[in-house]
Design an enzyme around this catalytic site. Structure first.
Site, PDB file in Angstrom:
ATOM      1  N   GLN A 136       1.203  32.028 -33.604  1.00 26.12           N
ATOM      2  CA  GLN A 136       1.007  30.621 -34.262  1.00 26.12           C
ATOM      3  C   GLN A 136       1.868  29.749 -33.674  1.00 26.12           C
ATOM      4  O   GLN A 136       3.286  30.350 -33.080  1.00 26.12           O
ATOM      5  CB  GLN A 136       1.427  31.226 -35.823  1.00 26.12           C
ATOM      6  CG  GLN A 136       1.280  30.119 -36.857  1.00 26.12           C
ATOM      7  CD  GLN A 136       1.428  30.662 -38.052  1.00 26.12           C
ATOM      8  OE1 GLN A 136       0.466  31.429 -38.551  1.00 26.12           O
ATOM      9  NE2 GLN A 136       2.585  30.174 -39.057  1.00 26.12           N
ATOM     10  N   VAL A 137       1.602  28.660 -33.571  1.00 22.09           N
ATOM     11  CA  VAL A 137       2.578  27.539 -33.068  1.00 22.09           C
ATOM     12  C   VAL A 137       3.132  26.685 -34.203  1.00 22.09           C
ATOM     13  O   VAL A 137       2.310  26.047 -34.946  1.00 22.09           O
ATOM     14  CB  VAL A 137       1.542  26.828 -31.975  1.00 22.09           C
ATOM     15  CG1 VAL A 137       2.334  25.672 -31.429  1.00 22.09           C
ATOM     16  CG2 VAL A 137       1.139  27.755 -31.039  1.00 22.09           C
ATOM     17  N   ASP A 286      -9.609  31.362 -20.587  1.00 22.55           N
ATOM     18  CA  ASP A 286     -10.323  31.055 -21.800  1.00 22.55           C
ATOM     19  C   ASP A 286     -10.111  29.760 -22.161  1.00 22.55           C
ATOM     20  O   ASP A 286      -9.455  29.149 -22.661  1.00 22.55           O
ATOM     21  CB  ASP A 286      -9.073  31.689 -22.644  1.00 22.55           C
ATOM     22  CG  ASP A 286      -9.675  31.673 -24.182  1.00 22.55           C
ATOM     23  OD1 ASP A 286     -10.649  31.425 -24.316  1.00 22.55           O
ATOM     24  OD2 ASP A 286      -8.650  31.772 -24.944  1.00 22.55           O
TER      25      ASP A 286
END
Length: 364
Positions: A136-137, A286
């Site tokens: 999570q950022v 990715d």
């Protein structure tokens, strides 16, 4: 046997097993019930079942989180493996991750640094700017008043991953017993590939080093940018990097409003991957829209270096030969190169129950 019993007592393990076994049963019943149907009717039923299964998977993944979200995101891009009914539904999982409570995130950071959050960061945001299956950022400021993006590994994710890997291993072993499934998909290779990439993404120190390498590779080309890593604020579970503002690469309205040429951006992105694959032998594995930003001046920003790949020298030479064959429209040479490439694959190592990630030559 005792280990299997232990896992089947776990609610999460049972839900994952039930999800996959119910899908296998549905496919078996579909093949039996449509044996004497017309091709058109069989195709309609297949599409309906595929779509229903994909929705059920997405709902379960959203509920459980962890690797199911990541697995769904992984397969959403595998149009070579799954029909469109699956990939279109699974693509919705890109934005389906529920954020962890900020209180838990702060506790994770404080445990990493053994001190209070205010002694580390200023103005730590209470709302996340991004939430993924593993991390999570949040935004914050360093003591030097630099705005940063702080990526934190989700609390408890390591144990969740242990259970998920074992559940997926059970599913793969079960599915491999059926010749039709084995003939259609190399489940062992996909499982190993998935384990590799996931374990790599748990080590933020490695991700930071990947970012530094990627930045060095493109240092001479001002069309590209990689955020700086603030190593004094980075640990294995917390990655602190330069905060970059920009437009999403898949937001045509914002790009057009900013006066950015989408065709030129596409050419720039192609040039980036040509360099990664044919020159650097080190590539971003990715590159979905969430990991690409466009700055106001048109600079392309790469983000998230948890999934990277390396290409061995002999394979790179074959890729160069393939590009040349395509350029010359030499079909025979293309076939020859593809045959060579097919023989150069290696069997990646199996997950051994430990969370340490070995060194891989290529993944993704």
């Amino acid at each position: 046997m005792s280990l299997i019993i232990k896992y089947f007592r776990d609610k999460r393990f049972r839900k994952i097993i039930t999800l996959f076994l119910s899908s296998v049963f549905q496919l078996w019943w579909l093949s039996k019930s449509t044996r004497f149907s017309s091709a058109e009717k069989r195709e309609l039923k297949q599409k309906a079942v595929y779509r229903k299964q994909a929705r059920y998977f997405a709902e379960t993944a959203t509920e459980l989180g962890g690797l199911l979200i990541k697995l769904g995101q992984f397969f959403s891009s595998r149009v070579d493996v799954l029909p469109e009914e699956y990939t279109s539904e699974l693509s919705k999982l890109q934005d389906a991750v529920k954020p962890v409570a900020t209180k838990e995130i702060i506790q994770r950071i404080e445990a990493e640094y053994s001190c209070g959050i205010n002694a580390i960061f200023k103005n730590f945001s209470q709302l996340p700017v991004a939430a993924a299956s593993l991390g999570q950022v949040h935004t914050a400021e360093t003591k030097e008043h630099k705005k940063v993006a702080v990526k934190i590994l989700r609390p408890g994710i390591e144990e969740i991953i242990r259970i998920d890997f074992d559940a997926l291993r059970f599913v793969v072993n079960f599915a491999k017993r059926y010749p039709k499934i084995n003939a259609a998909v190399d489940l062992e290779q996909i499982y190993n590939e998935f384990v590799e990439t996931t374990l790599d993404e748990l080590d933020y120190l490695k991700e930071g080093r990947n970012a530094d390498t990627f930045r060095a590779n493109f240092s001479a080309d001002k069309r590209f940018y990689v955020p700086q890593i603030y190593w004094e604020y980075t640990t294995q579970r917390v990655l602190t990097m330069e905060f970059i503002e920009g437009y999403k690469v898949n937001d045509p309205e914002a790009l057009e409003k900013a006066g950015l040429d989408r065709a030129l951006l596409a050419d720039t992105l192609i040039a980036a991957f040509v360099q990664q694959l044919l020159q650097d032998s080190f590539f971003h594995a990715d590159p979905h829209p969430g990991n690409l930003l466009v700055k106001k001046d048109g600079t392309l920003v790469f983000l998230d270096f948890g999934m990277m790949g390396r290409i061995e020298k002999d394979m790179r030479e074959e890729l160069v030969a393939l590009v040349m064959a395509i350029f010359k429209k030499d079909a025979d040479e293309m076939v020859t190169v593809f045959e060579h490439l097919g023989r150069k694959g290696k069997n990646p190592p199996h997950f051994n129950g430990e969370m340490n990630c070995p060194s891989y030559y290529v993944y993704g």
